[in-house]
Design a protein around this motif. Structure first.
Motif, PDB file in Angstrom:
ATOM      1  N   PRO A 244       0.820  -1.210   0.000  1.00 24.45           N
ATOM      2  CA  PRO A 244       0.000   0.000   0.000  1.00 24.45           C
ATOM      3  C   PRO A 244       0.854   1.261   0.000  1.00 24.45           C
ATOM      4  O   PRO A 244       0.414   2.309  -0.466  1.00 24.45           O
ATOM      5  N   TYR A 245       2.092   1.172   0.516  1.00 23.93           N
ATOM      6  CA  TYR A 245       2.899   2.385   0.599  1.00 23.93           C
ATOM      7  C   TYR A 245       3.414   2.794  -0.769  1.00 23.93           C
ATOM      8  O   TYR A 245       3.383   3.956  -1.141  1.00 23.93           O
TER       9      TYR A 245
ATOM     10  N   GLN B 222       0.167  23.228  -2.561  1.00 23.75           N
ATOM     11  CA  GLN B 222       1.155  23.953  -1.766  1.00 23.75           C
ATOM     12  C   GLN B 222       0.719  24.001  -0.305  1.00 23.75           C
ATOM     13  O   GLN B 222       1.551  23.924   0.608  1.00 23.75           O
ATOM     14  N   PHE B 223      -0.582  24.112  -0.091  1.00 22.12           N
ATOM     15  CA  PHE B 223      -1.144  24.047   1.261  1.00 22.12           C
ATOM     16  C   PHE B 223      -0.812  22.698   1.900  1.00 22.12           C
ATOM     17  O   PHE B 223      -0.354  22.629   3.047  1.00 22.12           O
ATOM     18  N   PHE B 224      -1.020  21.616   1.151  1.00 22.37           N
ATOM     19  CA  PHE B 224      -0.752  20.275   1.690  1.00 22.37           C
ATOM     20  C   PHE B 224       0.734  20.099   1.992  1.00 22.37           C
ATOM     21  O   PHE B 224       1.096  19.540   3.041  1.00 22.37           O
ATOM     22  N   VAL B 225       1.608  20.557   1.099  1.00 21.01           N
ATOM     23  CA  VAL B 225       3.036  20.378   1.334  1.00 21.01           C
ATOM     24  C   VAL B 225       3.487  21.240   2.517  1.00 21.01           C
ATOM     25  O   VAL B 225       4.320  20.820   3.329  1.00 21.01           O
ATOM     26  N   GLY B 226       2.920  22.443   2.630  1.00 16.95           N
ATOM     27  CA  GLY B 226       3.223  23.272   3.795  1.00 16.95           C
ATOM     28  C   GLY B 226       2.843  22.556   5.080  1.00 16.95           C
ATOM     29  O   GLY B 226       3.603  22.534   6.065  1.00 16.95           O
ATOM     30  N   ALA B 227       1.657  21.948   5.070  1.00 10.95           N
ATOM     31  CA  ALA B 227       1.207  21.195   6.243  1.00 10.95           C
ATOM     32  C   ALA B 227       2.145  20.027   6.515  1.00 10.95           C
ATOM     33  O   ALA B 227       2.519  19.753   7.664  1.00 10.95           O
ATOM     34  N   LEU B 228       2.564  19.354   5.446  1.00 12.87           N
ATOM     35  CA  LEU B 228       3.442  18.184   5.593  1.00 12.87           C
ATOM     36  C   LEU B 228       4.781  18.594   6.207  1.00 12.87           C
ATOM     37  O   LEU B 228       5.245  17.980   7.174  1.00 12.87           O
ATOM     38  N   CYS B 229       5.379  19.656   5.664  1.00  8.93           N
ATOM     39  CA  CYS B 229       6.707  20.050   6.148  1.00  8.93           C
ATOM     40  C   CYS B 229       6.648  20.563   7.581  1.00  8.93           C
ATOM     41  O   CYS B 229       7.538  20.261   8.389  1.00  8.93           O
ATOM     42  N   SER B 230       5.600  21.331   7.929  1.00  7.18           N
ATOM     43  CA  SER B 230       5.545  21.840   9.299  1.00  7.18           C
ATOM     44  C   SER B 230       5.242  20.697  10.273  1.00  7.18           C
ATOM     45  O   SER B 230       5.654  20.755  11.436  1.00  7.18           O
ATOM     46  N   SER B 231       4.563  19.662   9.818  1.00  8.11           N
ATOM     47  CA  SER B 231       4.364  18.489  10.683  1.00  8.11           C
ATOM     48  C   SER B 231       5.660  17.708  10.817  1.00  8.11           C
ATOM     49  O   SER B 231       5.969  17.170  11.886  1.00  8.11           O
TER      50      SER B 231
ATOM     51  N   PHE C 142       0.901   9.258   1.754  1.00  9.20           N
ATOM     52  CA  PHE C 142       1.989   8.315   1.996  1.00  9.20           C
ATOM     53  C   PHE C 142       2.560   8.513   3.395  1.00  9.20           C
ATOM     54  O   PHE C 142       2.693   7.559   4.165  1.00  9.20           O
ATOM     55  N   PHE C 143       2.868   9.750   3.756  1.00 11.80           N
ATOM     56  CA  PHE C 143       3.477   9.986   5.061  1.00 11.80           C
ATOM     57  C   PHE C 143       2.512   9.669   6.195  1.00 11.80           C
ATOM     58  O   PHE C 143       2.898   9.154   7.238  1.00 11.80           O
ATOM     59  N   VAL C 144       1.226   9.988   5.982  1.00 10.37           N
ATOM     60  CA  VAL C 144       0.254   9.722   7.033  1.00 10.37           C
ATOM     61  C   VAL C 144       0.114   8.217   7.277  1.00 10.37           C
ATOM     62  O   VAL C 144       0.111   7.758   8.422  1.00 10.37           O
ATOM     63  N   PHE C 145       0.029   7.453   6.194  1.00  9.00           N
ATOM     64  CA  PHE C 145      -0.218   6.017   6.366  1.00  9.00           C
ATOM     65  C   PHE C 145       1.057   5.231   6.631  1.00  9.00           C
ATOM     66  O   PHE C 145       1.081   4.333   7.460  1.00  9.00           O
ATOM     67  N   ALA C 146       2.142   5.574   5.896  1.00 13.65           N
ATOM     68  CA  ALA C 146       3.314   4.706   5.916  1.00 13.65           C
ATOM     69  C   ALA C 146       4.332   5.105   6.966  1.00 13.65           C
ATOM     70  O   ALA C 146       5.064   4.257   7.469  1.00 13.65           O
TER      71      ALA C 146
ATOM     72  N   VAL D 236      -5.775  21.221  13.541  1.00 13.74           N
ATOM     73  CA  VAL D 236      -5.752  19.753  13.575  1.00 13.74           C
ATOM     74  C   VAL D 236      -4.774  19.203  14.616  1.00 13.74           C
ATOM     75  O   VAL D 236      -4.989  18.145  15.164  1.00 13.74           O
ATOM     76  N   HIS D 237      -3.639  19.894  14.801  1.00 18.20           N
ATOM     77  CA  HIS D 237      -2.613  19.489  15.776  1.00 18.20           C
ATOM     78  C   HIS D 237      -2.007  18.123  15.497  1.00 18.20           C
ATOM     79  O   HIS D 237      -1.460  17.480  16.366  1.00 18.20           O
ATOM     80  N   ARG D 238      -2.164  17.641  14.290  1.00 20.26           N
ATOM     81  CA  ARG D 238      -1.547  16.387  13.870  1.00 20.26           C
ATOM     82  C   ARG D 238      -1.594  16.389  12.342  1.00 20.26           C
ATOM     83  O   ARG D 238      -2.276  17.217  11.753  1.00 20.26           O
ATOM     84  N   LEU D 239      -0.843  15.468  11.722  1.00 23.28           N
ATOM     85  CA  LEU D 239      -0.951  15.365  10.274  1.00 23.28           C
ATOM     86  C   LEU D 239      -1.998  14.307   9.967  1.00 23.28           C
ATOM     87  O   LEU D 239      -1.960  13.207  10.527  1.00 23.28           O
ATOM     88  N   GLN D 240      -2.929  14.616   9.107  1.00 22.84           N
ATOM     89  CA  GLN D 240      -3.915  13.621   8.710  1.00 22.84           C
ATOM     90  C   GLN D 240      -4.343  13.865   7.261  1.00 22.84           C
ATOM     91  O   GLN D 240      -3.980  14.874   6.668  1.00 22.84           O
ATOM     92  N   THR D 241      -5.078  12.905   6.715  1.00 22.90           N
ATOM     93  CA  THR D 241      -5.589  13.108   5.359  1.00 22.90           C
ATOM     94  C   THR D 241      -6.787  14.051   5.449  1.00 22.90           C
ATOM     95  O   THR D 241      -7.270  14.357   6.536  1.00 22.90           O
ATOM     96  N   ASN D 242      -7.253  14.508   4.327  1.00 20.64           N
ATOM     97  CA  ASN D 242      -8.441  15.378   4.282  1.00 20.64           C
ATOM     98  C   ASN D 242      -8.317  16.591   5.192  1.00 20.64           C
ATOM     99  O   ASN D 242      -9.233  16.896   5.948  1.00 20.64           O
ATOM    100  N   ILE D 243      -7.174  17.302   5.129  1.00 17.52           N
ATOM    101  CA  ILE D 243      -7.071  18.496   5.962  1.00 17.52           C
ATOM    102  C   ILE D 243      -7.696  19.701   5.277  1.00 17.52           C
ATOM    103  O   ILE D 243      -7.813  20.745   5.890  1.00 17.52           O
ATOM    104  N   SER D 244      -8.101  19.556   4.014  1.00 14.23           N
ATOM    105  CA  SER D 244      -8.639  20.729   3.319  1.00 14.23           C
ATOM    106  C   SER D 244      -9.899  20.379   2.536  1.00 14.23           C
ATOM    107  O   SER D 244      -9.892  19.449   1.748  1.00 14.23           O
TER     108      SER D 244
END
Lengths: 322, 372
Positions: free
Chosen positions: A275-276, B106-115, B179-183, B291-299
């Motif tokens: 899945p990854y 860009q919003f998602f990547v910003g969220a990813l990097c700050s997380s 990917f980062f959230v799940f894996a 959100v205080h965490r990284l998750q899917t569907n943040i937007s």
């Protein structure tokens, strides 16, 4: 991972992109950039599925899908041709509008259940051709064959007929076309409508034949945008558009199939239900679109090819044009 | 209307003339925008009625659930915060006629990097807030800017259409976050990471309820201040700085800009990065403030709504603020309205009406008596 099966399925799913890309080529050749392909495809997919569920007639569904998407495109035509609004923003608005309309009217359709799909068949003689026969002419949807049929017709129409000449004239130099007595406004409306109808057909092809059903925005999952990118790669030429569409169809299929087998070319398959890796596989069509666009742009720079000269510009009669 | 001057005589005692406006009165532009929104809401009502809904109840619900009392208004401001930043991102790019449709990615990547700086342990668990928040901010800004750099560079150097590339980068960004959230950072296989330590949270109004009881339960966070400051800075850059003058000149007349010696290539890359940075800051503010965490569907499509906001604000960074509040209310209250596509539909109709109505700024209709 049978290559024949992958290519066969790739041609089928590439047919969606083919219709959408050809439609956009018509609109852009007449000088109107319509970025709303994604929205029109969604409207088409939703209408086709909804009508087929309620009437049981897939052909009627397809027809109404084309008309619905065509009407939506005319809205873009009105705003950009007569009101001279920015074609980029209007196209974006069309995407929002089409997505919103299809979500609202498609509410609950995902639970509609199975429908009778458009027929699939094998062409008797042609399917016996080695290699190509099983890929192109065996057990394909009738829409795939329609795709083969319109391709040479579209090329001939654009490049070898008088109306096709008028179409190109209106997109390259509307002022000169107008002076020649061609009705620039009427032709642009017509080809925007044609482009919308083909986008609607592309949407209907998804929901009635390729991956049947209504899955809200995931039904198209960005294929409308990929089609807009393919038009640039295709240099507004239907044959190159067909090549790009079928290649993309095959790529989508490879991504699905490569996660299936345990052993790949004698090695353990790293993608086997991983899945990854799957997330990176999901990115591929989009990353590939960027690469294809890059190649197309480089070639255009080198060969000094270009978009229709009046693409994106409103034509205002009596004012200095391009 | 298309013909610049057309006279149509319908055998009536007057003629209707459509002619180009030579000067636009100052009140006309806001009035036309307002009219467009009213017409759009009426059209939305027609569609709602068609699908069997009660449009007036729906609109009344949106009004009450978004602006009814201080509690819901605070929630509206929470939704408006990321919209301001994505709206600013689009406004900057659109001002130079760079079509950045990638604010969502860009919003998602910003969220990813700050997380990432928090979850990877780069910022130690016991680091104080004055360290954690600035590091997150820088990370989010860099992430968004990088995501803007790619299409900007391709556009500047190879003339690759930025509309398609920015849009494709959206899909890639969302898959990357998944990917980062799940894996990588999945908490027990769920589609979210572990909760950040408190030091990585932006302060909320509710945190000060002890001193000011009126703030109890209010979720508005410091991201709103960040967004407001960003709006002022962007306004200053665009309308008071030399760089902003270059951006506006390129947007209005690229050929003149080139003759004036303005480096279009460099500005294309820089503006795309600035635009991405603003959207990335939006992602950081949402992660650290809500959100205080990284998750899917943040937007729910903040990046796309930003496009409409920028256009409605006529690309004016200050006007982006109130427009974002309106759309924040629409998104907040729209969540409870069935069918689910209604907010998207209304947004689409508003944008359409808005650009269609701009013809009224360019042309005027004159009715004249025949024989005058």
């Amino acid at each position: 991972m049978d290559p024949i099966i992958i290519l066969q399925a790739g041609v089928a799913s590439g047919t969606v992109l083919l219709f959408a890309t050809i439609g956009e080529i018509f609109a852009e050749r007449s000088g109107v950039l319509n970025l709303g392909v994604e929205g029109m495809m969604l409207i088409g997919a939703m209408t086709a599925f909804s009508i087929t569920v309620s009437t049981g007639n897939g052909w009627l569904g397809l027809l109404l899908a084309m008309i619905a998407a065509g009407l939506l495109a005319l809205l873009h035509g009105l705003v950009t041709i007569h009101f001279q609004a920015d074609q980029v923003v209007s196209g974006l608005a069309l995407t929002f509008l089409g997505t919103g309309l299809s979500l609202v009217f498609g509410e609950g359709l995902n639970k509609a259940g199975a429908i009778s799909l458009l027929p699939k068949f094998t062409v008797p003689l042609l399917s016996a051709i080695p290699f190509l026969g099983p890929i192109l002419f065996t057990d394909q949807s009738v829409l795939v064959y329609i795709g083969y049929a319109i391709l040479p017709l579209v090329w001939f129409y654009i490049n070898r007929t008088r109306p096709g000449l008028h179409l190109r004239a209106v997109g390259e130099n509307p002022t000169a076309a107008d002076a020649m007595g061609i009705n620039v406004y009427r032709l642009r409306y017509f080809y925007v409508f044609v482009g919308g109808m083909l986008a609607g057909l592309a949407g209907g092809t998804i929901s009635l034949a390729i991956s049947p059903g209504w899955f809200s925005e995931l039904t198209t999952s960005g294929q409308g945008w990929i089609a807009v990118g393919l038009v640039i790669f295709a240099q507004w030429d239907p044959w190159r558009a067909a090549f790009g569409s079928y290649a993309f169809g095959a790529l989508r299929r490879v991504i699905l199939d490569i996660q299936g087998p345990q052993v790949l070319f004698g090695f353990p398959n790293p993608f086997f239900y991983n899945p990854y890796w799957g997330f990176f596989m999901q990115m591929l069509p989009y990353a590939f679109t960027i690469v294809v666009l890059l190649l197309g742009s480089r070639e255009a720079l080198r060969k000094r090819l270009g978009a229709p000269a009046a693409l994106g510009l409103p034509y205002i009669r009596g004012e200095r044009g391009v | 209307m298309a013909p610049a001057t057309s006279t149509r005589n319908y055998q009536l005692p007057f003629t209707v003339r459509v002619e180009r406006r030579l000067n636009v009165p100052g009140w006309l532009s806001p009035a036309v925008s307002l009219g467009a929104i009213v017409v759009a809401l009426l059209l939305g009502a027609v569609v709602l009625a068609l699908v069997g809904g009660n449009p007036w109840a729906a609109y009344a619900h949106i009004g009450k659930a978004a602006f009814g009392d201080i509690g819901v208004f605070s929630d509206t401001l929470v939704k408006a915060t990321p919209l301001m930043l994505t709206g600013l991102a689009c406004a900057v790019a659109f001002r130079m006629k760079l079509w950045n449709i990638g604010a969502e990615g860009q919003f998602f990547v910003g969220a990813l990097c700050s997380s990432a700086v928090i979850l990877s342990g780069l910022v130690p668990k016991d680091a104080p807030r004055v360290v954690a928040i600035p590091v997150m901010t820088v990370a989010g800004v860099i992430g968004g800017a990088l995501w803007g750099f790619v299409p900007g560079f391709l556009k500047a150097k190879l003339k690759v259409n930025e509309i398609i590339t920015t849009l494709m980068m959206n899909y890639i960004a969302i898959a990357l976050v998944n990917f980062f959230v799940f894996a990588v950072w999945s908490e027990g296989g769920f589609q979210m990471s572990a909760m950040f330590q408190k030091a990585a949270w932006l302060p909320r109004l509710a945190d000060y309820a002890k001193q000011y009881p009126i703030f109890r339960g209010l979720t508005t966070h410091a991201g709103l201040i960040i967004a407001a400051i960003a709006a002022v800075i962007v306004w200053y850059i665009l309308y008071r700085s030399l760089w902003g003058y270059e951006i506006r000149l390129i947007g209005d007349n690229p050929r003149a800009a080139e003759y004036a010696g303005i480096n279009i290539t460099r500005n294309t890359v820089l503006v795309m990065m600035t635009s991405g940075a603003l959207a990335g800051l939006g992602g950081m503010s949402e992660i650290a403030g809500v959100v205080h965490r990284l998750q899917t569907n943040i937007s729910p499509g903040y990046g796309f709504t930003g496009i409409i906001i920028a256009w409605l604000a006529k690309l004016n960074p200050i006007v982006v603020i109130p427009v974002s509040v309106l759309f924040g209310g629409l998104i907040l209250a729209g969540r409870e309205i069935q069918p689910a596509g209604v907010p998207r539909l209304i947004q689409g109709i508003i944008l359409f009406m808005l650009i269609a109505s701009e013809v009224l700024l360019r042309y005027q209709i004159r009715i004249e008596r025949v024989g005058k």
